[in-house]
Design a protein around this motif. Structure first.
Motif, PDB file in Angstrom:
ATOM      1  N   MET A   1       0.849  -1.176   0.000  1.00  8.27           N
ATOM      2  CA  MET A   1       0.000   0.000   0.000  1.00  8.27           C
ATOM      3  C   MET A   1       0.893   1.237   0.000  1.00  8.27           C
ATOM      4  SD  MET A   1      -2.868   1.263   2.740  1.00  8.27           S
ATOM      5  CE  MET A   1      -1.729   1.647   4.043  1.00  8.27           C
ATOM      6  N   ASN A   2       0.588   2.156  -0.898  1.00 11.53           N
ATOM      7  CA  ASN A   2       1.274   3.441  -0.986  1.00 11.53           C
ATOM      8  C   ASN A   2       0.219   4.526  -0.896  1.00 11.53           C
ATOM      9  OD1 ASN A   2       2.778   1.343  -2.204  1.00 11.53           O
ATOM     10  ND2 ASN A   2       4.120   2.830  -3.113  1.00 11.53           N
ATOM     11  N   LEU A   3       0.586   5.646  -0.327  1.00 11.54           N
ATOM     12  CA  LEU A   3      -0.357   6.753  -0.188  1.00 11.54           C
ATOM     13  C   LEU A   3      -0.145   7.770  -1.301  1.00 11.54           C
ATOM     14  CD1 LEU A   3      -0.252   7.203   3.669  1.00 11.54           C
ATOM     15  CD2 LEU A   3      -1.949   5.983   2.298  1.00 11.54           C
ATOM     16  N   LEU A   4      -1.241   8.328  -1.786  1.00 15.39           N
ATOM     17  CA  LEU A   4      -1.213   9.341  -2.834  1.00 15.39           C
ATOM     18  C   LEU A   4      -2.046  10.531  -2.378  1.00 15.39           C
ATOM     19  CD1 LEU A   4      -0.503  10.216  -5.755  1.00 15.39           C
ATOM     20  CD2 LEU A   4      -2.582   9.012  -6.504  1.00 15.39           C
ATOM     21  N   PRO A   5      -1.387  11.616  -1.936  1.00 22.78           N
ATOM     22  CA  PRO A   5      -2.141  12.809  -1.551  1.00 22.78           C
ATOM     23  C   PRO A   5      -2.481  13.628  -2.795  1.00 22.78           C
ATOM     24  CG  PRO A   5       0.192  13.120  -1.083  1.00 22.78           C
ATOM     25  CD  PRO A   5       0.042  11.734  -1.649  1.00 22.78           C
ATOM     26  N   LEU A   6      -3.688  14.166  -2.813  1.00 23.56           N
ATOM     27  CA  LEU A   6      -4.159  14.943  -3.958  1.00 23.56           C
ATOM     28  C   LEU A   6      -4.821  16.225  -3.497  1.00 23.56           C
ATOM     29  CD1 LEU A   6      -5.982  12.074  -5.877  1.00 23.56           C
ATOM     30  CD2 LEU A   6      -3.765  13.066  -6.478  1.00 23.56           C
ATOM     31  N   ARG A   7      -4.674  17.265  -4.295  1.00 27.38           N
ATOM     32  CA  ARG A   7      -5.481  18.474  -4.142  1.00 27.38           C
ATOM     33  C   ARG A   7      -6.171  18.702  -5.470  1.00 27.38           C
ATOM     34  NH1 ARG A   7      -4.696  24.556  -4.825  1.00 27.38           N
ATOM     35  NH2 ARG A   7      -6.761  25.239  -4.186  1.00 27.38           N
ATOM     36  N   LEU A   8      -7.488  18.642  -5.444  1.00 27.83           N
ATOM     37  CA  LEU A   8      -8.276  18.879  -6.645  1.00 27.83           C
ATOM     38  C   LEU A   8      -8.638  20.358  -6.721  1.00 27.83           C
ATOM     39  CD1 LEU A   8     -10.635  15.771  -6.523  1.00 27.83           C
ATOM     40  CD2 LEU A   8      -8.327  15.980  -7.489  1.00 27.83           C
ATOM     41  N   LEU A   9      -8.566  20.896  -7.911  1.00 28.26           N
ATOM     42  CA  LEU A   9      -8.748  22.328  -8.128  1.00 28.26           C
ATOM     43  C   LEU A   9     -10.201  22.674  -8.431  1.00 28.26           C
ATOM     44  CD1 LEU A   9      -5.554  22.949 -10.283  1.00 28.26           C
ATOM     45  CD2 LEU A   9      -5.850  23.271  -7.809  1.00 28.26           C
ATOM     46  N   PRO A  10     -10.559  23.963  -8.311  1.00 29.52           N
ATOM     47  CA  PRO A  10     -11.930  24.387  -8.599  1.00 29.52           C
ATOM     48  C   PRO A  10     -12.373  23.942  -9.992  1.00 29.52           C
ATOM     49  CG  PRO A  10     -10.711  26.176  -7.580  1.00 29.52           C
ATOM     50  CD  PRO A  10      -9.714  25.078  -7.868  1.00 29.52           C
ATOM     51  N   GLY A  11     -13.615  23.450 -10.045  1.00 34.96           N
ATOM     52  CA  GLY A  11     -14.198  23.018 -11.304  1.00 34.96           C
ATOM     53  C   GLY A  11     -14.011  21.544 -11.604  1.00 34.96           C
ATOM     54  N   ALA A  12     -13.089  20.873 -10.918  1.00 32.31           N
ATOM     55  CA  ALA A  12     -12.845  19.447 -11.171  1.00 32.31           C
ATOM     56  C   ALA A  12     -14.059  18.626 -10.766  1.00 32.31           C
ATOM     57  CB  ALA A  12     -11.615  18.975 -10.403  1.00 32.31           C
ATOM     58  N   ASP A  13     -14.361  17.596 -11.550  1.00 35.64           N
ATOM     59  CA  ASP A  13     -15.387  16.623 -11.200  1.00 35.64           C
ATOM     60  C   ASP A  13     -14.743  15.651 -10.211  1.00 35.64           C
ATOM     61  OD1 ASP A  13     -16.739  13.991 -11.314  1.00 35.64           O
ATOM     62  OD2 ASP A  13     -17.963  14.903 -12.876  1.00 35.64           O
ATOM     63  N   LEU A  14     -15.247  15.588  -8.998  1.00 35.88           N
ATOM     64  CA  LEU A  14     -14.620  14.825  -7.922  1.00 35.88           C
ATOM     65  C   LEU A  14     -14.346  13.378  -8.317  1.00 35.88           C
ATOM     66  CD1 LEU A  14     -13.727  14.752  -4.913  1.00 35.88           C
ATOM     67  CD2 LEU A  14     -16.087  14.191  -4.351  1.00 35.88           C
ATOM     68  N   ARG A  15     -15.354  12.657  -8.788  1.00 35.50           N
ATOM     69  CA  ARG A  15     -15.166  11.236  -9.144  1.00 35.50           C
ATOM     70  C   ARG A  15     -14.209  11.071 -10.318  1.00 35.50           C
ATOM     71  NH1 ARG A  15     -20.547   7.624  -9.546  1.00 35.50           N
ATOM     72  NH2 ARG A  15     -19.052   6.169 -10.450  1.00 35.50           N
ATOM     73  N   ARG A  16     -14.441  11.820 -11.373  1.00 36.16           N
ATOM     74  CA  ARG A  16     -13.598  11.682 -12.565  1.00 36.16           C
ATOM     75  C   ARG A  16     -12.143  12.047 -12.263  1.00 36.16           C
ATOM     76  NH1 ARG A  16     -17.057  10.240 -16.359  1.00 36.16           N
ATOM     77  NH2 ARG A  16     -19.082  11.244 -16.532  1.00 36.16           N
ATOM     78  N   ALA A  17     -11.931  13.063 -11.447  1.00 34.43           N
ATOM     79  CA  ALA A  17     -10.568  13.484 -11.104  1.00 34.43           C
ATOM     80  C   ALA A  17      -9.841  12.405 -10.310  1.00 34.43           C
ATOM     81  CB  ALA A  17     -10.593  14.801 -10.335  1.00 34.43           C
ATOM     82  N   LEU A  18     -10.524  11.738  -9.391  1.00 29.66           N
ATOM     83  CA  LEU A  18      -9.887  10.668  -8.621  1.00 29.66           C
ATOM     84  C   LEU A  18      -9.539   9.484  -9.512  1.00 29.66           C
ATOM     85  CD1 LEU A  18     -11.892  10.730  -5.272  1.00 29.66           C
ATOM     86  CD2 LEU A  18      -9.665  11.744  -5.784  1.00 29.66           C
ATOM     87  N   GLU A  19     -10.462   9.111 -10.396  1.00 28.99           N
ATOM     88  CA  GLU A  19     -10.198   8.010 -11.323  1.00 28.99           C
ATOM     89  C   GLU A  19      -9.035   8.347 -12.253  1.00 28.99           C
ATOM     90  OE1 GLU A  19     -14.894   6.744 -11.202  1.00 28.99           O
ATOM     91  OE2 GLU A  19     -14.070   7.489 -13.090  1.00 28.99           O
ATOM     92  N   ALA A  20      -9.001   9.581 -12.743  1.00 28.43           N
ATOM     93  CA  ALA A  20      -7.924  10.011 -13.648  1.00 28.43           C
ATOM     94  C   ALA A  20      -6.581  10.055 -12.925  1.00 28.43           C
ATOM     95  CB  ALA A  20      -8.253  11.377 -14.249  1.00 28.43           C
ATOM     96  N   ALA A  21      -6.573  10.535 -11.683  1.00 28.46           N
ATOM     97  CA  ALA A  21      -5.321  10.599 -10.919  1.00 28.46           C
ATOM     98  C   ALA A  21      -4.771   9.205 -10.672  1.00 28.46           C
ATOM     99  CB  ALA A  21      -5.543  11.322  -9.595  1.00 28.46           C
ATOM    100  N   LEU A  22      -5.640   8.263 -10.371  1.00 25.23           N
ATOM    101  CA  LEU A  22      -5.211   6.885 -10.140  1.00 25.23           C
ATOM    102  C   LEU A  22      -4.637   6.287 -11.422  1.00 25.23           C
ATOM    103  CD1 LEU A  22      -5.177   4.763  -7.851  1.00 25.23           C
ATOM    104  CD2 LEU A  22      -7.292   3.876  -8.826  1.00 25.23           C
ATOM    105  N   ALA A  23      -5.333   6.482 -12.534  1.00 25.22           N
ATOM    106  CA  ALA A  23      -4.861   5.957 -13.822  1.00 25.22           C
ATOM    107  C   ALA A  23      -3.535   6.595 -14.216  1.00 25.22           C
ATOM    108  CB  ALA A  23      -5.907   6.195 -14.906  1.00 25.22           C
ATOM    109  N   ALA A  24      -3.405   7.909 -14.015  1.00 24.47           N
ATOM    110  CA  ALA A  24      -2.163   8.610 -14.361  1.00 24.47           C
ATOM    111  C   ALA A  24      -1.000   8.116 -13.516  1.00 24.47           C
ATOM    112  CB  ALA A  24      -2.342  10.118 -14.188  1.00 24.47           C
ATOM    113  N   ASP A  25      -1.300   7.633 -12.329  1.00 28.21           N
ATOM    114  CA  ASP A  25      -0.271   7.122 -11.433  1.00 28.21           C
ATOM    115  C   ASP A  25       0.100   5.673 -11.757  1.00 28.21           C
ATOM    116  OD1 ASP A  25       1.324   7.817  -9.038  1.00 28.21           O
ATOM    117  OD2 ASP A  25       0.236   6.132  -8.162  1.00 28.21           O
ATOM    118  N   GLY A  26      -0.636   5.077 -12.700  1.00 29.00           N
ATOM    119  CA  GLY A  26      -0.351   3.700 -13.096  1.00 29.00           C
ATOM    120  C   GLY A  26      -0.962   2.658 -12.186  1.00 29.00           C
ATOM    121  N   ALA A  27      -1.861   3.078 -11.310  1.00 29.00           N
ATOM    122  CA  ALA A  27      -2.506   2.152 -10.380  1.00 29.00           C
ATOM    123  C   ALA A  27      -3.916   1.839 -10.870  1.00 29.00           C
ATOM    124  CB  ALA A  27      -2.550   2.760  -8.984  1.00 29.00           C
ATOM    125  N   SER A  28      -4.479   0.751 -10.368  1.00 32.17           N
ATOM    126  CA  SER A  28      -5.840   0.395 -10.758  1.00 32.17           C
ATOM    127  C   SER A  28      -6.724   0.033  -9.569  1.00 32.17           C
ATOM    128  CB  SER A  28      -5.824  -0.744 -11.776  1.00 32.17           C
ATOM    129  OG  SER A  28      -5.141  -1.860 -11.259  1.00 32.17           O
TER     130      SER A  28
END
Length: 134
Positions: A1-28
């Motif tokens: 288990m590794n931790l990934l801290p995120l700050r989402l910016l104004p206007g971001a879609d909460l669910r889509r941004a989390l899914e995209a951040a995970l995919a961009a990090d190479g995790a599933s």
């Protein structure tokens, strides 16, 4: 288990941004450890409801929890509207970050999450698989 801290910016879609951040990090596969921030016009599906209810205007994201996959997630949130009334439910797509959202994901590097329709529940439910050894 590794931790990934995120700050989402104004206007971001909460669910889509989390899914995209995970995919961009190479995790599933990940779980939300913590999440706070603010949202605007947030669709939440309340218990037993077929459709989401939009919590109109500004709201505070008090808690966020759930599972996140690169292509789908299952998130629950507790929000407080501008009057202090508290709402809780399933986070829909379209929950827009108002000022910020600070999220901590726990990545599960040996696992992959997907969602498939389960006729018993009528919803796409979590499928958990161990990643093949490379």
């Amino acid at each position: 288990m590794n931790l990934l801290p995120l700050r989402l910016l104004p206007g971001a879609d909460l669910r889509r941004a989390l899914e995209a951040a995970l995919a961009a990090d190479g995790a599933s596969a990940a779980f939300v450890v913590a999440g706070i921030g603010s949202l605007a016009d947030a669709p939440l599906r309340l218990a037993g409801a077929g459709e989401a209810r939009v919590i109109a205007g500004a709201s505070e994201l008090l808690t966020l929890s759930g599972s996140v996959g690169a292509d789908a997630s299952h998130l629950h949130a507790t929000l407080a509207d501008a009057t202090g009334r508290v709402w809780g439910g399933h986070v829909g797509y379209g929950c827009r970050v108002r000022t910020t959202a600070e999220i901590l994901l726990a990545r599960l590097s040996e696992w992959q999450f997907s969602r498939t329709f389960d006729p018993r529940t009528g919803f796409a439910e979590l499928e958990i698989a161990r990643k093949p050894l490379a």
